[in-house]
Design a protein around this motif. Structure first.
Motif, PDB file in Angstrom:
ATOM      1  N   ARG A 198      28.804  21.759   1.131  1.00 60.67           N
ATOM      2  CA  ARG A 198      28.580  22.203   2.515  1.00 60.67           C
ATOM      3  C   ARG A 198      27.263  22.933   2.707  1.00 60.67           C
ATOM      4  N   CYS A 214      16.552  36.148  10.064  1.00 67.07           N
ATOM      5  CA  CYS A 214      15.952  35.208   9.096  1.00 67.07           C
ATOM      6  C   CYS A 214      14.576  34.706   9.542  1.00 67.07           C
ATOM      7  N   VAL A 262      29.985  33.409   0.786  1.00 65.52           N
ATOM      8  CA  VAL A 262      29.476  32.444  -0.198  1.00 65.52           C
ATOM      9  C   VAL A 262      28.031  32.020   0.105  1.00 65.52           C
ATOM     10  N   PHE A 311      25.294  33.973   1.286  1.00 65.84           N
ATOM     11  CA  PHE A 311      24.163  34.904   1.324  1.00 65.84           C
ATOM     12  C   PHE A 311      23.814  35.532  -0.024  1.00 65.84           C
ATOM     13  N   PHE A 315      24.871  26.361  13.048  1.00 63.46           N
ATOM     14  CA  PHE A 315      24.306  25.173  12.405  1.00 63.46           C
ATOM     15  C   PHE A 315      23.612  24.282  13.445  1.00 63.46           C
ATOM     16  N   ALA A 365      18.793  28.329   4.498  1.00 62.62           N
ATOM     17  CA  ALA A 365      20.152  28.725   4.883  1.00 62.62           C
ATOM     18  C   ALA A 365      21.162  27.720   4.364  1.00 62.62           C
ATOM     19  N   ILE A 377      20.861  21.665   6.682  1.00 59.61           N
ATOM     20  CA  ILE A 377      19.977  21.980   7.816  1.00 59.61           C
ATOM     21  C   ILE A 377      18.551  21.509   7.482  1.00 59.61           C
TER      22      ILE A 377
END
Ligand code: UT7
Length: 330
Positions: free
Chosen positions: A39, A116, A159, A161, A226, A259, A263
């Motif tokens: 993912r 970010c 999960v 970062f 997303f 990220a 993406i």
């Protein structure tokens, strides 16, 4: 007196020693290495040591960038720190970093919060100040310790970062059309609730109730973020290319916010560029927020992926939701 260009004199980065693997996470919460990798593309992330603050990571990255530039902290008259995880709410983390690093008291020191996208916001701000001729040498640091604000029981966020820092040193040049050529910054302020820490600020102070409700941790609607992220990064990249009359083909290297590999994949296909033109290190660091772009930039430079004359595109999005892109000619 205005000077023509703001150029990058040095880069540096830092990630804490401790590596937290997907395997380890899957022993603590209901997740799996397979889910996280498929993912997000993330395999592991670095986590700050107990007592290691955001400022400590920033100092390491800043020192390395200064050494790379052949400069010392005394040369710096502008310190811009992009972060969402300052050591304290008050004062600015930049002042703590200034003191730890030994940047002189005549230097302007301030924080900037664009999540970010923060490093690109900081790069553009500092470049404009350098180009004005009023500042000679700037240190721009993107740094975050997200391990301090993630809920380690929330598998939707924890999960993804990690912690880290990246920095660049900027100086002026009379040579036209070189260095930071320009930037495109923006924000979708109607999407604040997609990614935020709901309490701890003035609208919802850090009461015992807020802490008990977990509202001092990061909350995220991942799917919505997303979709907006892909759109914002694609638009930010296209806008800056158009502003400067470049075709995506002319970009030697894209340094995107790290990220999620999916993406980055989507942005690559929208820009019709092969993945080998993109710097990817999300597998080793996860999402380090403001540190993500300068950390990837430093790694790419040190790996010899950036040559004199190359044009590099930086592009990011983050909480806010903010977005930003910048073009650099080396
Ligand atoms: O810098 C900006 C920061 N934020 C981002 O960049 C986040 C952007 N969003 C994303 O990267 C992705 O949306 C995620 C990686 C967060 C999630 O990927 P997804 O493909 O959009 O998954 P999803 O949200 O549709 O979740 C699918 C399922 C859900 O289960 P159900 O409802 O389908 O039964 C989740 O509960 O996966 C479940 N899930 C997990 N399962 C195992 C969510 N987190 C985990 C997990 N391990 N860690």
């Amino acid at each position: 007196m205005a000077i023509r260009s703001s150029i990058i004199l040095g880069t540096g980065s830092y990630a804490p020693e401790r590596i937290l693997t997907n395997e380890e996470l899957s022993q603590k919460i209901e997740t799996s290495d397979e889910w996280i990798r498929s993912r997000s593309g993330i395999r592991e992330r670095h986590i700050a040591a107990p007592g290691e603050a955001t400022s400590d990571m920033a100092v390491q990255a800043g020192r390395r960038a200064l050494a790379d530039a052949g400069l010392t902290p005394e040369d710096i008259d502008l310190l811009v720190v992009a972060t969402v995880t300052p050591d304290m709410t008050l004062p600015a983390c930049a002042c703590i970093i200034q003191h730890k690093l030994g940047v002189p008291t005549h230097a302007a020191c301030f924080d900037l919060n664009a999540a970010c996208s923060g490093f690109i916001y900081g790069l553009d701000t500092a470049s404009a100040m350098i180009q004005s001729g009023r500042y000679k040498k700037a240190l721009v640091i993107g740094v975050d310790k997200l391990s301090a604000i993630v809920d380690w029981n929330d598998r939707n966020t924890c999960v993804l970062f990690g912690d880290g820092a990246g920095a660049v040193v900027l100086g002026g040049s009379d040579q036209p059309d070189t260095g930071v050529l320009g930037a495109k910054l923006g924000a979708y302020g109607d999407s604040v609730n997609l990614l935020c820490v709901p309490a701890g600020g003035s609208s919802n102070p850090a009461t015992a109730e807020a802490i008990a409700a977990g509202d001092l941790f990061m909350k995220m609607k991942g799917k919505e973020v997303f979709k907006l992220a892909v759109r914002a990064m694609d638009e930010a990249a296209r806008d800056i290319l158009e502003q400067h009359g470049f075709h995506s083909d002319q970009i030697a290297l894209v340094i995107p916010h790290q990220a999620n590999l999916r993406i980055i994949d989507a942005v690559a296909s929208y820009l019709k560029l092969p993945m080998d033109r993109f710097v990817v290190n999300v597998d080793r660091y996860g999402n380090t927020s403001a540190a993500s772009v300068p950390l990837a930039l430093d790694e790419a430079r040190k790996a010899g992926r950036i040559k004199p004359g190359d044009i590099t595109l930086l592009v990011a999005f983050g909480a806010g939701l903010t977005y930003g892109s910048a073009l650099i000619r080396w």
